[in-house]
Scaffold this motif. Structure first.
Motif, PDB file in Angstrom:
ATOM      1  N   VAL A 220       0.835  -1.201   0.000  1.00 55.72           N
ATOM      2  CA  VAL A 220       0.000   0.000   0.000  1.00 55.72           C
ATOM      3  C   VAL A 220       0.873   1.256   0.000  1.00 55.72           C
ATOM      4  O   VAL A 220       0.582   2.235  -0.688  1.00 55.72           O
ATOM      5  CB  VAL A 220      -0.959  -0.015   1.209  1.00 55.72           C
ATOM      6  N   GLY A 221       2.009   1.193   0.752  1.00 59.89           N
ATOM      7  CA  GLY A 221       2.920   2.341   0.760  1.00 59.89           C
ATOM      8  C   GLY A 221       3.368   2.706  -0.637  1.00 59.89           C
ATOM      9  O   GLY A 221       3.336   3.871  -1.036  1.00 59.89           O
ATOM     10  N   PHE A 222       3.784   1.699  -1.399  1.00 64.42           N
ATOM     11  CA  PHE A 222       4.195   1.972  -2.774  1.00 64.42           C
ATOM     12  C   PHE A 222       3.003   2.390  -3.626  1.00 64.42           C
ATOM     13  O   PHE A 222       3.069   3.350  -4.377  1.00 64.42           O
ATOM     14  CB  PHE A 222       4.831   0.722  -3.393  1.00 64.42           C
ATOM     15  N   PHE A 223       1.914   1.630  -3.491  1.00 68.51           N
ATOM     16  CA  PHE A 223       0.788   1.851  -4.401  1.00 68.51           C
ATOM     17  C   PHE A 223       0.224   3.260  -4.245  1.00 68.51           C
ATOM     18  O   PHE A 223      -0.062   3.931  -5.229  1.00 68.51           O
ATOM     19  CB  PHE A 223      -0.304   0.804  -4.161  1.00 68.51           C
ATOM     20  N   VAL A 224       0.093   3.704  -2.989  1.00 69.57           N
ATOM     21  CA  VAL A 224      -0.479   5.038  -2.791  1.00 69.57           C
ATOM     22  C   VAL A 224       0.442   6.096  -3.388  1.00 69.57           C
ATOM     23  O   VAL A 224      -0.008   7.027  -4.062  1.00 69.57           O
ATOM     24  CB  VAL A 224      -0.732   5.293  -1.289  1.00 69.57           C
ATOM     25  N   ALA A 227      -0.157   5.830  -7.043  1.00 69.30           N
ATOM     26  CA  ALA A 227      -1.523   6.172  -7.438  1.00 69.30           C
ATOM     27  C   ALA A 227      -1.755   7.674  -7.349  1.00 69.30           C
ATOM     28  O   ALA A 227      -2.525   8.239  -8.129  1.00 69.30           O
ATOM     29  CB  ALA A 227      -2.532   5.427  -6.569  1.00 69.30           C
ATOM     30  N   ILE A 228      -1.080   8.341  -6.394  1.00 72.18           N
ATOM     31  CA  ILE A 228      -1.221   9.787  -6.322  1.00 72.18           C
ATOM     32  C   ILE A 228      -0.654  10.414  -7.590  1.00 72.18           C
ATOM     33  O   ILE A 228      -1.218  11.338  -8.157  1.00 72.18           O
ATOM     34  CB  ILE A 228      -0.491  10.344  -5.081  1.00 72.18           C
ATOM     35  N   LYS A 229       0.439   9.859  -8.058  1.00 74.93           N
ATOM     36  CA  LYS A 229       1.090  10.439  -9.230  1.00 74.93           C
ATOM     37  C   LYS A 229       0.293  10.166 -10.503  1.00 74.93           C
ATOM     38  O   LYS A 229       0.317  10.973 -11.421  1.00 74.93           O
ATOM     39  CB  LYS A 229       2.485   9.832  -9.348  1.00 74.93           C
ATOM     40  N   VAL A 230      -0.394   9.016 -10.560  1.00 72.48           N
ATOM     41  CA  VAL A 230      -1.018   8.615 -11.845  1.00 72.48           C
ATOM     42  C   VAL A 230      -2.007   9.621 -12.438  1.00 72.48           C
ATOM     43  O   VAL A 230      -1.910   9.885 -13.630  1.00 72.48           O
ATOM     44  CB  VAL A 230      -1.645   7.210 -11.688  1.00 72.48           C
ATOM     45  N   PRO A 231      -2.920  10.244 -11.805  1.00 80.82           N
ATOM     46  CA  PRO A 231      -3.467   9.993 -10.498  1.00 80.82           C
ATOM     47  C   PRO A 231      -4.695   9.124 -10.634  1.00 80.82           C
ATOM     48  O   PRO A 231      -5.461   9.249 -11.552  1.00 80.82           O
ATOM     49  CB  PRO A 231      -3.867  11.388 -10.055  1.00 80.82           C
ATOM     50  N   CYS A 232      -4.861   8.251  -9.665  1.00 82.24           N
ATOM     51  CA  CYS A 232      -5.962   7.318  -9.667  1.00 82.24           C
ATOM     52  C   CYS A 232      -6.992   7.844  -8.661  1.00 82.24           C
ATOM     53  O   CYS A 232      -6.603   8.290  -7.583  1.00 82.24           O
ATOM     54  CB  CYS A 232      -5.394   5.974  -9.230  1.00 82.24           C
ATOM     55  N   PHE A 233      -8.272   7.800  -8.997  1.00 82.80           N
ATOM     56  CA  PHE A 233      -9.298   8.133  -8.016  1.00 82.80           C
ATOM     57  C   PHE A 233      -9.030   7.310  -6.758  1.00 82.80           C
ATOM     58  O   PHE A 233      -8.711   6.135  -6.887  1.00 82.80           O
ATOM     59  CB  PHE A 233     -10.670   7.806  -8.601  1.00 82.80           C
ATOM     60  N   SER A 263       2.557   5.239 -13.001  1.00 78.35           N
ATOM     61  CA  SER A 263       2.210   3.917 -13.511  1.00 78.35           C
ATOM     62  C   SER A 263       3.472   3.093 -13.758  1.00 78.35           C
ATOM     63  O   SER A 263       3.468   1.869 -13.593  1.00 78.35           O
ATOM     64  CB  SER A 263       1.383   4.042 -14.787  1.00 78.35           C
ATOM     65  N   TYR A 264       4.555   3.783 -14.146  1.00 75.62           N
ATOM     66  CA  TYR A 264       5.814   3.052 -14.329  1.00 75.62           C
ATOM     67  C   TYR A 264       6.261   2.427 -13.010  1.00 75.62           C
ATOM     68  O   TYR A 264       6.721   1.281 -12.977  1.00 75.62           O
ATOM     69  CB  TYR A 264       6.894   4.006 -14.851  1.00 75.62           C
TER      70      TYR A 264
END
Lengths: 514, 495
Positions: A220-224, A227-233, A263-264
């Protein structure tokens, strides 16, 4: 020793930035010429690197490795695979285009171009770094120039937008730092055994040794952060602000490159390092992706500001990337990377086009225009082309990418079957169905925008608006040409991407079997 | 004896300062600040070499030849030598960044101020190596008394006088607490040296008095470190004291006290009852200190007060490293690396503030609006130091923070353990700190200036800024050798 082409590619813009620092403040032309030629040289180097890269071979190539902080297992490790190579090329291309377009900037020129080159260094660095320490350094550096670019050259509300952008992404990345440290300690028993090397870690699969709760926390640490950068809802709220306030070239590089860093990161780190967690989370990630796609498209439709519309459309398009990754199969990952590349081209064009009209009219209200098609026919033509590319017209790059993502989502075992246990409703390939709805919505708002801006009654206020000029056309042309090329003949791009996707899946699956 | 070169040099520099204070001519300040500064940097190189020697066999032989009265009072181990190097660097940088301030803002007694700083730096160095209660006490008082004098140096300024008085009253009160604790420890064990205390308290039968004594000592140290709730003096003193003095106070006493804290508590109180007490207090102390410092800093309107709260927050980060000294091999390295980083970034930030206030006479945040147009060097330097203080790479602040996180995780943190959440709070705190550090940078770059007068940078303070910039960058780029040296150095010689 071979020529360290990746290091050269990474630090050349930095050298250019340092040269600019020694050019007198007032010689604008010299500064702009230095920046442009540095960036052009980078593009040439990137093409050379791609020529030296074996598209079908798989694995990491053009590697460079040196000791850095041996006490804690940090090394200077760079390399590219079939996913990062196209991204490096895209970064150099989009940076060159933004810098060329920025010749219109006449305020604080020196700082502006130095920061842009620094940004290019950071972005290329993220794509080529294969050591967590190095990766994190470039990742964080990429925030700084854009903060200043938005804050100093942006619109009326720029300070708020700049600090919001910085804070949001920083919160994500500090959590990532913690996750990196946890992985580091899991990577070996004795201090001498531990490593920050990403490739080495993928082989060792340190998450297997962690308690399930902790492994998920690391994930989750990585994903968040990503995801903030992507940005994902629901982590997207910084994006519209940042885009609306940023200067045109800033928006181009933000949407074209910086979003792809997120996403990378998911592809390079989350998926191969934590495959079990990814598989567990895949349905939920898929749901976030679908929400991003539909919500982004609907929100785009509701905008009255042309730039905000494009910003929300980015959220929708990047949703396809996340969806493809959540599918966790070759089609899905390849499609996601294709979409990253294609969105980099198309959205850069869109933001440039908004910039073109804003430079002339100084407004971005969609309803403030009308009948522009007759006043500026060439601009109209270009806009139509790009809008069609954005809505996924076949023979343009967006179509190939989205098709692959949909194929992946349709066939995905991880999403559809795993979700059948957890979420009974999602037993069928609902993800693919819902994503197609997103494409329809995209077509709707794109065409509606074209209609409102270019068709209808001619607004006499803009009767004397000059048509698109050669500089702007020159910036747009290579991006549009590539959109068409990739759309008609995607094989050269698809080959390295698919090879690398298979590498990533093989690494991930191997551990699941083990 | 050769190991005491840093201390000798610092005392020598201070003594020379007191002598030339009687010399009549004007260039004396320029010459003194330059020669004194260079002496310190030269001494730092020598001391760095000695710190390296201390890790070798030759070093062990040299240490063995040291007279007994010395080795029973001072631990001349690599860790203490690392802090001796640091004291010299702090003293040298403070000399450089003070010169223009003294020329423009003070009419007389200029060399004396520098001399007192050199004495305080000597106290700092002693405190980092003290291994016996009386020496600890003596070093702390040397450092503190110099601090009281320094805070009061612009004696015509009411705020300076007020700051000094506050610092003095609260400081002596906290010293009393510490002395109280020391006397309990001596009373219970009959020993003054830290190792002896550890041996005397090894068995059972030590009651609640020992943890009480440890916590009383912690109060004394906590005051010097500015650990919450003993931080109240910090913003007022930092605001009122002359800016170069504030710069020194924000690093010198704090770092020396942290080094001593790590040594005293891990050497003297490693046994169960006392250990639970001081680790518990430090855990909550670190957590609250970093959070309160960062949150309150956001609301400040004076840059010196803002930096005061920021220094409280940094003390909180470093307390995490102190907290895990008994649990992780990386803890002392983390403390030393963070201390180095902190010296460069915090003195750098204060050098920018000093340089600005030399020309404008203002410390208000709004006076920094549009500084990028008036002095690009200062503005970019601030931006850089701000990023380091936040802990962004590729700077020393990042390296320090990464090391602290690594040490804390290495100390046996697991999922959902208190340490895990302390680390989450720590990293979120660095995100909070971005708001105020970059808020100032935002003023400099994004807001229009009130007027366009340039803000020239003096030679001395400009050099200090340059050195700090180089230090923060070099620590990462040349991280291998530098960390190697510090990490080798970060060990206690227990016996």
């Amino acid at each position: 020793m071979e020529f360290p082409i990746l290091s050269a590619l990474t630090y050349l813009p930095l050298v250019g930035a340092l040269i600019i620092l020694f050019i007198p403040r007032d010689s604008h032309e010299a500064i702009k010429a230095t920046a442009t030629s540095t960036s052009a040289l980078c593009l040439a180097l990137a093409i050379l690197a791609w020529l030296a890269f074996d598209n079908g071979a798989g694995g990491f190539q053009l590697e460079e490795r040196a000791e850095w902080i041996p006490q804690i297992g940090v090394s200077y490790h760079m390399g590219v695979d079939g996913i990062s190579m196209p991204m490096v090329f895209l970064t150099c291309l989009v940076s060159l285009v933004s810098i060329a377009y920025s010749w219109i900037i006449n305020e604080r020129v020196k700082e502006y171009f130095a920061l842009f080159l620094l940004l290019q260094t950071a972005c290329v660095g993220v794509f080529v770094a294969l050591d967590f320490f190095l990766f994190y350094i470039f990742w964080e550096i990429s925030l700084v120039p854009l903060y200043f670019i938005i804050g100093a050259w942006g619109g009326p509300n720029r300070e708020y937008a700049a600090i919001k952008f910085f804070l949001y992404t920083l919160v994500g990345s500090v959590l990532m730092l913690l996750a990196i440290v946890i992985l580091y300690f899991a990577s070996g028993v004795t201090p001498a055994d531990r490593t920050f090397d990403i490739v080495e870690m993928i082989e060792r699969q340190p998450t297997a040794a962690l308690a399930p709760g902790l492994a998920m926390a690391v994930f989750v640490g990585f994903f968040v952060a990503f995801a903030i950068k992507v940005p994902c809802f629901p982590f997207h709220t910084w994006l519209p602000d940042a885009h609306v306030e940023a200067p045109t070239a800033g928006s181009v590089i933000l949407a074209g490159i910086l979003l792809k860093l997120g996403s990378y990161g998911m592809i390079r780190i989350n998926m191969p390092l934590m495959p079990e967690q990814w598989a567990l989370a895949a349905p939920w990630i898929g749901i976030l992706a679908i929400i991003s796609i539909i919500y982004g498209s609907l929100a785009a439709m509701a905008q009255s500001d042309l730039k905000k519309l494009i910003a929300y459309s980015s959220i929708g398009h990047m949703g396809f990337v996340t969806l493809g990754l959540a599918a966790m199969n070759v089609q899905g990952i390849s499609g996601a990377v294709m979409q990253m590349f294609s969105h980099g081209l198309i959205t850069s064009c869109l933001f440039l086009l908004v910039g073109v009209v804003y430079e002339r009219a100084h407004i971005r209200e969609i309803d403030g225009f009308g009948g522009l098609g007759k006043i500026t026919p060439r601009y109209f033509g270009v806009f139509i082309f790009v809008a069609l590319a954005a809505l996924g017209l076949p023979a343009l790059s967006g179509f190939v990418a989205e098709l692959y993502v949909l194929l992946g989502a349709y066939a995905s075992g991880t999403m559809n079957e795993v979700s059948a246990e957890g979420l009974a409703v999602l037993g069928t390939p609902w993800f693919a169905y819902l994503a197609i709805l997103g494409i329809v919505l995209t077509a709707a708002y794109m065409l509606w925008t074209v209609q409102r801006v270019f068709m209808g009654e001619r607004n006499e206020k803009w009767a004397n608006m000059p048509d698109i000029n050669p500089l702007e056309l020159a910036c747009l042309a290579p991006l549009m040409a590539l959109t068409l090329l990739v759309g008609c003949y995607p094989a050269p791009l698809l080959k390295p991407i698919a090879t690398a996707s298979m590498d990533i899946l093989a690494g991930a699956m191997g551990t699941q079997l083990r | 004896m050769v190991y005491l070169i840093p201390e000798f040099l610092l005392v020598l520099v201070g003594a020379v300062g007191l002598v030339i204070a009687f010399a009549p001519s004007r260039p004396r300040l320029r010459a003194y600040s330059l020669v004194g500064g260079l002496t310190c940097f030269g001494g730092a190189v020598v001391a760095g070499y000695l710190a390296y020697l201390a890790t070798t066999d030759l070093g062990a032989e040299l240490a063995a030849t040291a007279p007994g009265y010395l080795t029973t009072t001072l631990a001349l181990d690599p860790f203490s030598r690392v802090f001796a190097v640091l004291s010299l660097i702090v003293c040298g940088l403070t000399f450089l960044l003070s010169k223009e301030y003294l020329e423009t803002r003070m009419q007389d007694h200029q060399p004396e101020l520098l001399a007192v700083i050199a004495f305080a730096a000597a106290g700092m160095s002693f405190l980092g190596s003290a291994r016996e209660l009386i020496t600890i006490w003596f070093s702390i008082e040397l450092l503190s008394v110099c601090g009281y004098v320094l805070a009061a140096f612009t004696k015509d300024d009411e705020r300076s006088a007020e700051a000094a008085l506050k610092y003095f009253i609260l400081g002596t009160a906290s010293s009393a607490f510490m002395l109280f604790g020391l006397s309990y420890v001596y009373g219970m064990t009959g020993r003054l040296d830290l190792v002896g205390i550890m041996e005397a308290t090894a068995g059972d039968g030590i009651g609640v008095l020992l943890p009480t004594a440890a916590v009383l000592m912690l109060v004394g140290f906590g005051f010097k470190v500015a650990m919450v709730p003993f931080h109240m003096w910090c913003p007022d003193v930092y605001e009122g004291a002359p800016t170069p003095v504030t710069a020194f106070l924000s690093v010198g006493p704090k770092l020396a006290a942290l080094a001593a804290l790590a040594r005293v508590f891990s050497t003297a109180f490693p046994h169960e009852v006392a250990r639970v007490a001081w680790e518990g207090v430090l855990f909550w102390g670190a957590l609250i200190t970093m959070t309160l410092g960062n949150v309150v800093a956001i609301k400040q309107s004076n840059i010196k007060r803002m930096l005061a709260y920021s220094s409280i927050a940094h003390a909180g980060y470093m307390l995490v490293a102190v907290l895990v000294t008994l649990r992780s091999d990386l803890a002392l390295s983390a403390l030393a690396i963070y201390a180095f980083a902190y010296v460069f970034m915090n003195l750098g930030a204060f050098a920018v503030v000093t340089s600005f206030s030399n020309r404008t006479g203002s410390d208000a945040l709004h006076s920094y609006n549009g500084l990028a147009r008036r002095s690009p060097y200062l503005a970019w330097a601030w931006a850089f130091f701000a990023l380091t203080l936040v802990g962004l790479p590729p700077t020393a602040g990042f390296l320090g923070k990464a090391y602290i996180i690594m040490a804390a995780w290495d100390a046996g943190a697991t999922w959902n353990s208190p340490m895990f959440w302390l680390l989450v709070v720590l990293v979120l705190n660095s995100a909070i700190s971005l708001a105020y550090y970059m808020g100032v940078a935002g003023r400099m770059f994004f807001k229009p200036p009130a007027h366009d007068d340039p803000v020239p940078v003096g030679g001395g303070v400009g050099t200090a800024i340059g050195l700090c910039l180089a230090g923060t960058l070099l620590m990462v780029l040349a991280a291998g050798p530098i960390i190697g040296a510090i990490q080798n150095g970060a060990v206690f010689a227990l016996h």
